[in-house]
Enzyme design. Structure first.
Site, PDB file in Angstrom:
ATOM      1  N   HIS A   1      80.402 -55.985 -56.127  1.00 52.53           N
ATOM      2  CA  HIS A   1      79.827 -57.079 -56.914  1.00 52.53           C
ATOM      3  C   HIS A   1      78.502 -56.630 -57.505  1.00 52.53           C
ATOM      4  O   HIS A   1      77.696 -55.985 -56.832  1.00 52.53           O
ATOM      5  CB  HIS A   1      79.607 -58.307 -56.027  1.00 52.53           C
ATOM      6  CG  HIS A   1      79.213 -59.542 -56.763  1.00 52.53           C
ATOM      7  ND1 HIS A   1      77.946 -59.725 -57.287  1.00 52.53           N
ATOM      8  CD2 HIS A   1      79.915 -60.657 -57.082  1.00 52.53           C
ATOM      9  CE1 HIS A   1      77.874 -60.895 -57.890  1.00 52.53           C
ATOM     10  NE2 HIS A   1      79.068 -61.489 -57.785  1.00 52.53           N
TER      11      HIS A   1
ATOM     12  N   CYS B   1      81.381 -59.900 -62.542  1.00 50.19           N
ATOM     13  CA  CYS B   1      80.779 -61.232 -62.498  1.00 50.19           C
ATOM     14  C   CYS B   1      80.030 -61.494 -63.800  1.00 50.19           C
ATOM     15  O   CYS B   1      78.991 -60.875 -64.057  1.00 50.19           O
ATOM     16  CB  CYS B   1      79.841 -61.357 -61.303  1.00 50.19           C
ATOM     17  SG  CYS B   1      79.039 -62.974 -61.187  1.00 50.19           S
TER      18      CYS B   1
ATOM     19  N   HIS C   1      84.656 -62.916 -61.365  1.00 53.35           N
ATOM     20  CA  HIS C   1      83.861 -64.134 -61.236  1.00 53.35           C
ATOM     21  C   HIS C   1      83.522 -64.574 -62.657  1.00 53.35           C
ATOM     22  O   HIS C   1      82.947 -63.797 -63.425  1.00 53.35           O
ATOM     23  CB  HIS C   1      82.560 -63.873 -60.483  1.00 53.35           C
ATOM     24  CG  HIS C   1      82.757 -63.634 -59.016  1.00 53.35           C
ATOM     25  ND1 HIS C   1      81.695 -63.417 -58.155  1.00 53.35           N
ATOM     26  CD2 HIS C   1      83.867 -63.585 -58.262  1.00 53.35           C
ATOM     27  CE1 HIS C   1      82.166 -63.245 -56.922  1.00 53.35           C
ATOM     28  NE2 HIS C   1      83.474 -63.342 -56.973  1.00 53.35           N
TER      29      HIS C   1
ATOM     30  N   ASP D   1      82.750 -69.239 -60.624  1.00 56.53           N
ATOM     31  CA  ASP D   1      81.678 -68.909 -59.690  1.00 56.53           C
ATOM     32  C   ASP D   1      80.819 -70.150 -59.487  1.00 56.53           C
ATOM     33  O   ASP D   1      81.342 -71.255 -59.479  1.00 56.53           O
ATOM     34  CB  ASP D   1      80.891 -67.719 -60.230  1.00 56.53           C
ATOM     35  CG  ASP D   1      80.202 -66.926 -59.134  1.00 56.53           C
ATOM     36  OD1 ASP D   1      80.259 -67.337 -57.971  1.00 56.53           O
ATOM     37  OD2 ASP D   1      79.620 -65.886 -59.446  1.00 56.53           O
ATOM     38  N   HIS D   2      79.559 -69.999 -59.358  1.00 54.93           N
ATOM     39  CA  HIS D   2      78.682 -71.137 -59.044  1.00 54.93           C
ATOM     40  C   HIS D   2      78.883 -72.296 -60.011  1.00 54.93           C
ATOM     41  O   HIS D   2      79.160 -72.094 -61.196  1.00 54.93           O
ATOM     42  CB  HIS D   2      77.215 -70.702 -59.110  1.00 54.93           C
ATOM     43  CG  HIS D   2      76.904 -69.540 -58.233  1.00 54.93           C
ATOM     44  ND1 HIS D   2      75.823 -68.731 -58.448  1.00 54.93           N
ATOM     45  CD2 HIS D   2      77.526 -69.060 -57.128  1.00 54.93           C
ATOM     46  CE1 HIS D   2      75.789 -67.781 -57.518  1.00 54.93           C
ATOM     47  NE2 HIS D   2      76.817 -67.961 -56.707  1.00 54.93           N
TER      48      HIS D   2
ATOM     49  N   TYR E   1      78.035 -74.477 -54.767  1.00 57.28           N
ATOM     50  CA  TYR E   1      79.423 -74.418 -54.313  1.00 57.28           C
ATOM     51  C   TYR E   1      80.007 -75.796 -53.999  1.00 57.28           C
ATOM     52  O   TYR E   1      80.680 -75.986 -52.994  1.00 57.28           O
ATOM     53  CB  TYR E   1      79.541 -73.499 -53.087  1.00 57.28           C
ATOM     54  CG  TYR E   1      79.421 -72.041 -53.451  1.00 57.28           C
ATOM     55  CD1 TYR E   1      80.497 -71.363 -54.024  1.00 57.28           C
ATOM     56  CD2 TYR E   1      78.235 -71.346 -53.250  1.00 57.28           C
ATOM     57  CE1 TYR E   1      80.390 -70.018 -54.367  1.00 57.28           C
ATOM     58  CE2 TYR E   1      78.127 -70.007 -53.592  1.00 57.28           C
ATOM     59  CZ  TYR E   1      79.210 -69.353 -54.150  1.00 57.28           C
ATOM     60  OH  TYR E   1      79.093 -68.026 -54.502  1.00 57.28           O
TER      61      TYR E   1
END
Length: 355
Positions: free
Chosen positions: A206, A244, A271, A316-317, A330
């Site tokens: 990552h 990501c 991501h 992702d977030h 999350y």
């Protein structure tokens, strides 16, 4: 594209498996044993407990995020071989339950960093926020205290057992350079990738989040050039990247779509999220919609569609919406909305082919 959703486990997540299985197109969870300290071998009984819960919900557990790397490995300490041996034994156990991808990172001390977990946006939602000037005027320990003191749930990369040694870790990294980090990463890959090849598990690094040095700590997975360099440290499809869009996208110099096309055979896990970058270098995490941030998410999805992507992807977030009380970044609602945006783009592209 195979859609998955990150889940932190029973009692450590406000989102349940029943919630996840109701999101259209989600087929599996992205999981880890967050209560096992970095460097320790994962117990098989705990792995099987997650498998049983996932099976009951009709979800697979093909993707693990993360099997954290002990700091002694990143530091190149003599004790690293012990922790690498534990890592390999954990990999062997994960292969027994069908794990196909392990997402991990090589970031020193912090897996990620923000200065505000609940920055209010214009619409009343809140989101993870990075304020550049705040980092220049605060000690690391004070920032950690501010971030963690109001969270009842553990956050990945901010586990208590790691944070209690923060001062000692900063001292250990005092003379560690990027060149040292590259050599220590090479050593790690040389030890684990043969096992990954034997087990059929793709190791997916990552990127650093954010992709620049903080508090003087060296960062290496920060750009297209550096991702290329990392993949070349051990030339194998099992040495791969978790691309990501949010981490790399925090730097306007990074061409996410270009990376997708260049590394298309080395991206088993994606991501996908958006960030809005301010002129002073601050950034906030926004909805997935392209026009809400600086990352062309529709273009990112189109790039994956163009390369015939069959790997795993997750939103992702997300923002915190409608009063939801959840782990920062999350929650359920915004990540589920994000999935539907991603599917909408994907389905429209697919429809062009099918017409």
């Amino acid at each position: 594209m195979r859609m998955v959703f990150r889940w932190f486990g029973e009692g450590n997540d406000t989102v349940t498996l029943d919630h996840i299985r109701q999101i259209p197109g989600v087929e599996g969870i992205v999981w880890a044993l967050h209560d096992v300290p970095a460097g320790e071998e994962w117990p098989m009984d705990k792995i099987l407990a997650v498998q049983a819960a996932a099976d009951k919900a009709g979800l697979h557990l093909d993707v693990v995020e993360s099997v954290n790397i002990h700091e002694d490995i990143k530091l190149g300490m003599p004790s690293r071989d012990k922790y690498i041996a534990n890592y390999i034994r954990t990999m062997e156990k994960l292969a027994q339950v069908g794990v196909k991808v392990i997402c991990y990172n090589f970031m020193p001390i912090f897996d990620w960093l923000r200065t505000d977990m609940h920055k209010e946006m214009e619409d009343g939602s809140t989101a993870l926020f990075y304020e550049k000037n705040k980092l220049e005027n605060i000690e690391p320990l004070e920032l950690v205290r501010q971030i963690t003191e109001n969270s009842a749930l553990t956050m990945p990369g901010w586990e208590p057992e790691r944070l209690q040694y923060l001062s000692d870790l900063f001292e250990a990294y005092r003379n560690v350079t990027e060149e040292h980090m590259w050599e220590h990463a090479r050593y790690f890959l040389q030890e684990i990738i043969p096992t990954a090849e034997r087990l059929g598990i793709r190791m997916a690094i990552h990127p650093d989040d954010p992709p620049w040095p903080i508090f003087g700590l060296p960062k290496i997975i920060t750009s297209q050039e550096n991702v290329r360099k990392y993949l070349n440290l051990y030339d194998s499809p099992y040495n791969s990247v978790t691309l990501c869009s949010g981490s790399l996208g925090a730097s306007p110099d990074n061409d996410i779509i270009g990376m997708i096309h260049e590394f298309k055979d080395r991206i088993p896990f994606a991501h996908i999220r958006n960030v809005k970058i301010y002129d002073n270098g601050d950034f906030i995490e926004t909805s997935h919609r392209s026009q809400d941030g600086n990352v062309d998410i529709a273009g990112v999805v189109e790039a994956y569609h163009d390369i015939g992507y069959e790997g795993y992807a997750r939103p992702d977030h997300g923002r915190h919406l409608w009063g939801e009380q959840c782990r920062p970044g999350y929650g359920l609602y915004d990540r589920a909305l994000g999935i539907m945006y991603l599917w909408g783009v994907w389905d429209s592209l697919q429809r062009r082919i099918n017409v």
